[in-house]
Design an enzyme around this catalytic site. Structure first.
Site, PDB file in Angstrom:
ATOM      1  N   TYR A  16       5.842  -5.132   8.125  1.00  0.00           N
ATOM      2  CA  TYR A  16       4.583  -5.690   7.626  1.00  0.00           C
ATOM      3  C   TYR A  16       4.853  -6.726   6.553  1.00  0.00           C
ATOM      4  CZ  TYR A  16       1.933  -2.071  10.050  1.00  0.00           C
ATOM      5  OH  TYR A  16       1.375  -1.272  10.998  1.00  0.00           O
ATOM      6  N   MET A  75       3.885   3.431   7.786  1.00  0.00           N
ATOM      7  CA  MET A  75       3.355   4.800   7.789  1.00  0.00           C
ATOM      8  C   MET A  75       4.287   5.761   8.528  1.00  0.00           C
ATOM      9  SD  MET A  75      -0.490   5.761   8.827  1.00  0.00           S
ATOM     10  CE  MET A  75      -1.183   7.363   8.575  1.00  0.00           C
ATOM     11  N   LYS A 105       5.377  26.264  -8.141  1.00  0.00           N
ATOM     12  CA  LYS A 105       4.103  25.544  -8.012  1.00  0.00           C
ATOM     13  C   LYS A 105       4.249  24.440  -6.951  1.00  0.00           C
ATOM     14  CE  LYS A 105       5.279  22.495 -11.905  1.00  0.00           C
ATOM     15  NZ  LYS A 105       5.010  22.239 -13.347  1.00  0.00           N
ATOM     16  N   ARG A 136      -1.178  18.267 -24.162  1.00  0.00           N
ATOM     17  CA  ARG A 136      -1.803  18.466 -22.865  1.00  0.00           C
ATOM     18  C   ARG A 136      -2.591  19.771 -22.965  1.00  0.00           C
ATOM     19  NH1 ARG A 136       2.452  17.972 -17.944  1.00  0.00           N
ATOM     20  NH2 ARG A 136       2.585  20.167 -18.547  1.00  0.00           N
TER      21      ARG A 136
HETATM   22  C1  LIG Z   1       6.320  22.703 -13.911  1.00  0.00           C
HETATM   23  C2  LIG Z   1       6.489  23.513 -15.133  1.00  0.00           C
HETATM   24  C3  LIG Z   1       7.740  24.048 -15.448  1.00  0.00           C
HETATM   25  C4  LIG Z   1       8.986  23.725 -14.663  1.00  0.00           C
HETATM   26  O1  LIG Z   1       9.347  22.395 -14.934  1.00  0.00           O
HETATM   27  P1  LIG Z   1      10.756  21.807 -14.386  1.00  0.00           P
HETATM   28  O2  LIG Z   1      10.908  20.549 -15.130  1.00  0.00           O
HETATM   29  O3  LIG Z   1      10.572  21.618 -12.932  1.00  0.00           O
HETATM   30  O4  LIG Z   1      11.767  22.835 -14.703  1.00  0.00           O
HETATM   31  C5  LIG Z   1       7.836  24.871 -16.547  1.00  0.00           C
HETATM   32  N1  LIG Z   1       6.736  25.153 -17.309  1.00  0.00           N
HETATM   33  C6  LIG Z   1       5.521  24.632 -17.036  1.00  0.00           C
HETATM   34  C7  LIG Z   1       4.363  24.963 -17.921  1.00  0.00           C
HETATM   35  C8  LIG Z   1       5.359  23.796 -15.942  1.00  0.00           C
HETATM   36  O5  LIG Z   1       4.147  23.305 -15.671  1.00  0.00           O
END
Ligand SMILES: *Cc1c(COP(=O)(O)O)cnc(C)c1O
Length: 365
Positions: free
Chosen positions: A253, A301, A35, A130
């Site tokens: 800055y 930046m 992802k 969640r």
């Molecule tokens: C992102 C995610 C993972 C992987 O998580 P890591 O901590 O990067 O291993 C596994 N399952 C779900 C549902 C996730 O959203």
């Protein structure tokens, strides 16, 4: 010459990490989590090194489609499921497996006109609050799913809230074991932390993400330093200017850094618009010429400043490693009050990415 900032992706390290995770996972199959554009590494970049995965897990349809275009014919899992009933057309077309975390999703699949059944991951809420069915609703969801000819394989899924901490996985595992006794389903439970530290969670499939990229699920590099996992991304740049400071001179800055004595600082072509955290305070580690030193002043930046006191030979053109094999991203993230996850996935689109495979090709060409 292009601006010297770049991210190098080591496919050798990625392959190595996947092999190591496979050993840890035992008989469980592996969803490689890609992802967020493979945690900032680029789906197309990492794909060649992750082809030994049993499947790929992600959230965005465009990333799933990209994997199909790259030639991946195996399983793809949508970790957040789908967002409206019309999405089922894409799920069917690209043969995606989807998480189902709510009754509306279940109803959408049951009522859809499909040419072939869709495989689903029935997600239970084991305390994260969640996504997922409440534990006492899961049985009803399972009955509804198993009665539908639109649904193929059903796997039980949950996501641990605290697999990387003292709290651990005892409570969610007690829940999963109780549910598993009621419903004969395959299980997919473990994220990176559980894959590494809780073998009792491995079950049929694991879902490691961050460990593939060689960073720590806990945010502390020491927690994975003895596993053999290797950092995959190296963010590097160069010194493009040197400033000799007198006592009382200020940097950047707001003049937040003030030189106590005479001192040389180097200006590095890398800033928050490249993905370096703006909140990294003075003292955040950085390597110049391979020597560990620290940033000074506020990150801008496009630039940041580093103390050259520990590396007096450094000057314009000296190589700078912001994070990589010799400086874990976890250490930089920790100094900035965040996690390697955030820094890796926030790598900015303007940073050119090269892989060790590209480099080989370039050298051969
Ligand atoms: C992102 C995610 C993972 C992987 O998580 P890591 O901590 O990067 O291993 C596994 N399952 C779900 C549902 C996730 O959203």
């Amino acid at each position: 010459m292009p601006r010297p900032v770049q991210a190098e992706i080591s496919l050798a390290a990625l392959r190595h990490n996947l092999g190591l995770i496979r050993q840890k996972a035992g008989r469980a199959r592996i969803w490689s989590v890609v992802k967020a554009n493979a945690y900032g590494h680029g789906i197309a970049n990492v794909f060649p090194a992750l082809q030994n995965s049993d499947g790929f897990a992600l959230l965005d349809f465009n990333e799933a489609i990209r994997l199909r275009e790259l030639g991946w014919q195996g399983p793809i899992l949508l970790l957040e499921g789908f967002f409206e009933p019309d999405d089922l057309a894409l799920i069917e077309q690209y043969q995606l497996t989807t998480a189902v975390h709510s009754f509306w999703q279940l109803a959408a699949i049951v009522n859809a006109r499909l040419r072939r059944p869709i495989d689903i991951y029935l997600k239970v809420n084991s305390g994260m609050n969640r996504l997922g069915f409440a534990p006492d609703r899961l049985h009803a969801a399972w009955l509804e799913a198993s009665a539908s000819s639109n649904i193929g394989d059903i796997t039980l899924m949950t996501h641990f809230a605290s697999a990387d901490s003292e709290t651990g996985v005892a409570a969610p595992m007690a829940l999963i074991n109780a549910l598993g006794a009621e419903m004969p389903l395959s299980h997919c439970l473990a994220n990176s932390a559980a894959t590494l530290w809780h073998p009792q969670t491995h079950a049929d499939w694991v879902r490691p993400g961050i460990v593939l990229y060689g960073a720590s699920p806990s945010g502390r590099w020491q927690d994975i330093a003895d596993t053999g996992l290797k950092p995959v991304m190296r963010l590097s740049s160069q010194i493009i200017a040197v400033q000799p400071l007198q006592p009382g001179d200020r940097v950047g800055y707001g003049g937040r850094y003030c030189a106590a004595g005479s001192q040389r600082i180097g200006i590095v072509a890398c800033g928050y618009a490249d993905g370096y955290p703006r909140h990294a305070p003075g003292g955040t580690p950085v390597l110049v010429d391979g020597v560990k030193t620290a940033i000074v002043g506020t990150v801008s930046m496009d630039m940041l400043a580093v103390d050259l006191t520990p590396c007096p030979a450094a000057g314009i053109g000296s190589p700078v490693e912001l994070w990589g094999a010799a400086l874990p991203v976890d250490d930089v993230a920790r100094a900035a009050g965040t996690l390697g996850y955030e820094l890796l996935s926030a790598l900015a689109p303007r940073v050119p990415v090269v892989t060790d495979q590209n480099l080989e090709v370039r050298m051969r060409g």
